[in-house]
Design a protein around this motif. Sequence first.
Motif, short mmCIF file in Angstrom:
data_model
loop_
_atom_site.label_atom_id
_atom_site.label_comp_id
_atom_site.label_asym_id
_atom_site.label_seq_id
_atom_site.Cartn_x
_atom_site.Cartn_y
_atom_site.Cartn_z
N VAL A 1 -0.02 -5.08 2.70
CA VAL A 1 0.73 -4.33 3.71
C VAL A 1 0.30 -2.87 3.61
O VAL A 1 0.65 -2.16 2.67
CB VAL A 1 2.26 -4.44 3.48
N GLY A 2 -0.51 -2.45 4.56
CA GLY A 2 -0.95 -1.07 4.57
C GLY A 2 -2.08 -0.76 3.62
O GLY A 2 -2.31 0.39 3.27
N ALA A 3 -2.82 -1.77 3.19
CA ALA A 3 -3.99 -1.55 2.34
C ALA A 3 -4.96 -2.68 2.59
O ALA A 3 -4.56 -3.84 2.61
CB ALA A 3 -3.62 -1.50 0.86
N PHE A 4 -6.21 -2.37 2.79
CA PHE A 4 -7.19 -3.41 3.03
C PHE A 4 -7.41 -4.24 1.78
O PHE A 4 -7.50 -3.71 0.67
CB PHE A 4 -8.52 -2.80 3.47
N ALA A 5 -7.53 -5.55 1.95
CA ALA A 5 -7.79 -6.44 0.83
C ALA A 5 -9.08 -6.03 0.13
O ALA A 5 -10.06 -5.67 0.77
CB ALA A 5 -7.88 -7.89 1.31
N GLY A 6 -9.05 -6.07 -1.19
CA GLY A 6 -10.24 -5.75 -1.97
C GLY A 6 -10.40 -4.28 -2.28
O GLY A 6 -11.38 -3.87 -2.89
N GLY B 1 0.82 -1.20 0.00
CA GLY B 1 0.00 0.00 0.00
C GLY B 1 0.86 1.25 0.00
O GLY B 1 2.07 1.18 -0.24
N ALA B 2 0.27 2.39 0.27
CA ALA B 2 0.99 3.66 0.21
C ALA B 2 2.27 3.59 1.04
O ALA B 2 2.22 3.33 2.24
CB ALA B 2 0.11 4.79 0.70
N ASN C 1 -4.73 2.43 6.96
CA ASN C 1 -3.67 1.54 7.46
C ASN C 1 -3.92 1.26 8.93
O ASN C 1 -4.14 2.17 9.72
CB ASN C 1 -2.30 2.22 7.27
N ALA C 2 -3.90 -0.01 9.31
CA ALA C 2 -4.20 -0.39 10.69
C ALA C 2 -3.23 0.24 11.68
O ALA C 2 -3.54 0.40 12.86
CB ALA C 2 -4.17 -1.91 10.83
N ALA C 3 -2.04 0.62 11.20
CA ALA C 3 -1.05 1.25 12.08
C ALA C 3 -1.29 2.75 12.24
O ALA C 3 -0.63 3.40 13.05
CB ALA C 3 0.36 1.00 11.56
N GLY C 4 -2.21 3.30 11.45
CA GLY C 4 -2.49 4.73 11.52
C GLY C 4 -1.45 5.58 10.84
O GLY C 4 -1.35 6.79 11.10
N ARG C 5 -0.66 4.99 9.97
CA ARG C 5 0.38 5.71 9.23
C ARG C 5 0.58 5.00 7.90
O ARG C 5 0.12 3.87 7.71
CB ARG C 5 1.70 5.71 10.01
N VAL C 6 1.27 5.66 6.99
CA VAL C 6 1.61 4.99 5.74
C VAL C 6 2.83 4.10 5.97
O VAL C 6 3.53 4.22 6.98
CB VAL C 6 1.90 6.00 4.60
N ARG D 1 3.55 13.20 -3.90
CA ARG D 1 2.30 13.27 -3.16
C ARG D 1 2.41 14.24 -1.99
O ARG D 1 3.36 14.18 -1.22
CB ARG D 1 1.92 11.89 -2.62
N PRO D 2 1.44 15.14 -1.82
CA PRO D 2 1.48 16.06 -0.68
C PRO D 2 1.20 15.32 0.62
O PRO D 2 0.59 14.25 0.63
CB PRO D 2 0.38 17.07 -1.00
N GLU D 3 1.62 15.92 1.72
CA GLU D 3 1.41 15.30 3.03
C GLU D 3 -0.06 15.08 3.33
O GLU D 3 -0.43 14.13 4.03
CB GLU D 3 2.06 16.16 4.12
N ALA D 4 -0.93 15.95 2.81
CA ALA D 4 -2.36 15.77 3.06
C ALA D 4 -2.86 14.45 2.48
O ALA D 4 -3.73 13.79 3.05
CB ALA D 4 -3.14 16.95 2.45
N VAL D 5 -2.30 14.06 1.34
CA VAL D 5 -2.69 12.79 0.74
C VAL D 5 -2.18 11.63 1.57
O VAL D 5 -2.90 10.65 1.82
CB VAL D 5 -2.17 12.69 -0.71
N PHE D 6 -0.93 11.71 2.05
CA PHE D 6 -0.40 10.67 2.92
C PHE D 6 -1.25 10.54 4.18
O PHE D 6 -1.48 9.43 4.68
CB PHE D 6 1.05 10.97 3.30
N ALA D 7 -1.73 11.67 4.70
CA ALA D 7 -2.57 11.62 5.90
C ALA D 7 -3.86 10.88 5.62
O ALA D 7 -4.35 10.09 6.45
CB ALA D 7 -2.86 13.04 6.39
N ARG D 8 -4.46 11.10 4.45
CA ARG D 8 -5.67 10.39 4.07
C ARG D 8 -5.40 8.90 3.91
O ARG D 8 -6.17 8.05 4.32
CB ARG D 8 -6.24 10.97 2.77
N LEU D 9 -4.29 8.58 3.27
CA LEU D 9 -3.94 7.17 3.06
C LEU D 9 -3.68 6.46 4.38
O LEU D 9 -3.96 5.26 4.52
CB LEU D 9 -2.70 7.08 2.17
#
Length: 248
Positions: A232-237, A177-178, A199-204, A187-195
């Motif tokens: 890794v860092g992205a939900f399946a599907g 994932g991201a 993520n189950a860890a709350g971060r990219v 990618r701007p930080e705002a996009v990373f924050a959305r991504l």
Amino acid sequence: MPRVAVVSGGTSGIGRAVAVRLAADGFEVVAFGSDRERVARLRDAHPELDARCVDVTDADAVHALVADVHARSGRVDVLCPAAGIKHPGGVADTAVETWDRTFAVNVRGAFLLTRAVLPGMVRRRSGCIVYIGSPSARGGVDHAAYVSSKGALHALAMAVALDHVGDRIRANTVVAGATRTGMNRRRPEAVFARLAEGNAAGRVNEPEDVANVVAFLASPAAETISGACIDVGAFAGQGVLDDGKAHP
């Protein structure tokens, strides 16, 4: 005798993290890329790695590399084709040259490496191949060539897993994932924050997060796993679009 790993795209990003992690796990690692300056920097920073300059899209060069590894070390136990490129543009906006180059690096390179290492793995009835996939394989906007190439890569991994299950060769895909790599530097930080919200860890991801999963799949602990796609860092599907939102 240490196990031997070959990693393409090993001079930066996920590939570099994979090479460093496998070396830390005791592998003899050959890591390569096509940029001489990056290869030199990798060699200086990590003398434990056998860093080389090879074009992953060049069939003769890839064959020569694997032949040399076999001549020196007698085997390739683990292959991780991590080389990848990404260009923006939908189908109507993508030049034929961009499409061809994306597939050359992302798919042809993985195919050439796989084809080169398989005979030795088949002879030994042992081997592990870990492809670096992407949630973009499930769909995405404004990156038609990249999305399509990652879909093809996922299919290649499954083809290898099914074709060689009787040879005790495992092929899996780590769906990264991201991740903070040079590929995503625009990618701007705002996009990373959305991504990070997906993520189950709350971060990219950091490249090391992906490398940890590759290392697990390369270990004896994963000897019964083949044909899997591990997110890794992205939900399946889900696919992740460039607006930073996760979409089914």
